[in-house]
Design a protein around this motif. Structure first.
Motif, PDB file in Angstrom:
ATOM      1  N   GLN A 105       0.842  -1.187   0.000  1.00 30.52           N
ATOM      2  CA  GLN A 105       0.000   0.000   0.000  1.00 30.52           C
ATOM      3  C   GLN A 105       0.882   1.243   0.000  1.00 30.52           C
ATOM      4  OE1 GLN A 105      -2.933  -0.010   3.065  1.00 30.52           O
ATOM      5  NE2 GLN A 105      -4.074   1.668   2.160  1.00 30.52           N
ATOM      6  N   THR A 106       0.494   2.229  -0.788  1.00 32.66           N
ATOM      7  CA  THR A 106       1.246   3.464  -0.890  1.00 32.66           C
ATOM      8  C   THR A 106       1.200   4.204   0.440  1.00 32.66           C
ATOM      9  OG1 THR A 106       0.611   3.598  -3.222  1.00 32.66           O
ATOM     10  CG2 THR A 106       1.500   5.590  -2.226  1.00 32.66           C
ATOM     11  N   SER A 107       2.362   4.669   0.905  1.00 31.82           N
ATOM     12  CA  SER A 107       2.416   5.407   2.171  1.00 31.82           C
ATOM     13  C   SER A 107       1.716   6.749   2.019  1.00 31.82           C
ATOM     14  CB  SER A 107       3.869   5.618   2.595  1.00 31.82           C
ATOM     15  OG  SER A 107       4.502   6.511   1.699  1.00 31.82           O
ATOM     16  N   LYS A 108       1.297   7.294   3.138  1.00 29.79           N
ATOM     17  CA  LYS A 108       0.561   8.558   3.119  1.00 29.79           C
ATOM     18  C   LYS A 108       1.387   9.704   2.504  1.00 29.79           C
ATOM     19  CE  LYS A 108      -2.975  10.814   5.733  1.00 29.79           C
ATOM     20  NZ  LYS A 108      -4.160  10.241   5.150  1.00 29.79           N
ATOM     21  N   ASN A 111       1.523   9.168  -1.204  1.00 25.58           N
ATOM     22  CA  ASN A 111       0.180   9.387  -1.746  1.00 25.58           C
ATOM     23  C   ASN A 111      -0.102  10.883  -1.896  1.00 25.58           C
ATOM     24  OD1 ASN A 111      -2.197   8.452  -2.782  1.00 25.58           O
ATOM     25  ND2 ASN A 111      -2.877   7.467  -0.909  1.00 25.58           N
ATOM     26  N   ILE A 112       0.279  11.670  -0.924  1.00 20.30           N
ATOM     27  CA  ILE A 112       0.075  13.121  -0.985  1.00 20.30           C
ATOM     28  C   ILE A 112       0.884  13.724  -2.141  1.00 20.30           C
ATOM     29  CG2 ILE A 112       0.531  15.298   0.237  1.00 20.30           C
ATOM     30  CD1 ILE A 112      -0.229  13.758   2.841  1.00 20.30           C
ATOM     31  N   GLN A 115      -0.783  12.955  -5.364  1.00 19.47           N
ATOM     32  CA  GLN A 115      -1.949  13.804  -5.592  1.00 19.47           C
ATOM     33  C   GLN A 115      -1.530  15.192  -6.061  1.00 19.47           C
ATOM     34  OE1 GLN A 115      -4.324  13.731  -2.022  1.00 19.47           O
ATOM     35  NE2 GLN A 115      -5.191  11.734  -2.493  1.00 19.47           N
ATOM     36  N   THR A 121      -1.367   6.252  -8.676  1.00 19.72           N
ATOM     37  CA  THR A 121      -0.831   5.353  -7.651  1.00 19.72           C
ATOM     38  C   THR A 121      -1.230   3.911  -7.973  1.00 19.72           C
ATOM     39  OG1 THR A 121      -2.812   5.542  -6.295  1.00 19.72           O
ATOM     40  CG2 THR A 121      -1.021   7.126  -5.849  1.00 19.72           C
TER      41      THR A 121
END
Length: 166
Positions: A105-108, A111-112, A115, A121
């Motif tokens: 899972q892509t880390s926060k 991910n930011i 975006q 992603t």
């Protein structure tokens, strides 16, 4: 250095644009190769992005990559390092966007950043595997809405051709 970065970005932008609108979306409407090799419910997508010797999967990958290679030839004289960097980043992104199947899972923070820069992603691409009408754009998410309109228009065109021949 700035020239190499600009060329790499241009390669990825125009390669993604051409691949999305000239191959990927039309293949969803008129073709079956991409749907069979990349969206089949029977597939586990590790084979697609990591290693495969299936000629159909390789052909689909080559057809999807052709626009990037075309743009690479056009931009080569401006910055060979930028072209090579763009192609390497593009290939890395192909591998990265297919790792959802491995449970990653892509880390926060990543991910930011994705975006902010409109980068697809793995989770967004996985959505495309499950709902083939969503999540267009190999690298950039800002092609999503135009690709949706192009998909609808091509489907109407296909219906028009189908009914005009009857």
């Amino acid at each position: 250095m700035l020239e190499a970065i600009a060329v790499a970005w241009l390669l990825l932008f125009f390669g993604d644009f051409l691949s999305t609108f000239l191959y990927h979306v039309p293949e969803h409407v008129f073709g079956s190769l991409h749907l069979k090799t990349h969206h089949s419910w029977k597939k586990d997508f590790r084979h697609y992005a990591i290693l495969t010797f299936n000629p159909q999967v390789l052909l689909d990958g080559i057809l999807g990559a052709f626009p990037y290679l075309f743009i690479a030839v056009v931009l080569w004289s401006f910055s060979p390092i930028g072209v090579i960097s763009g192609l390497l980043f593009g290939q890395f992104h192909v591998w990265w966007r297919h790792i959802s199947v491995l449970g990653w899972q892509t880390s926060k923070p990543v991910n930011i950043l994705c975006q902010i820069f409109f980068i697809t992603t793995p989770e967004r691409h996985w959505l495309h595997h499950h709902k083939t009408n969503l999540g267009f754009g190999d690298i950039f998410t800002f092609f999503e809405q135009p690709a949706q309109m192009w998909l609808r228009w091509l489907r109407l065109l296909r219906l028009r051709f189908r009914y005009s021949r009857i």
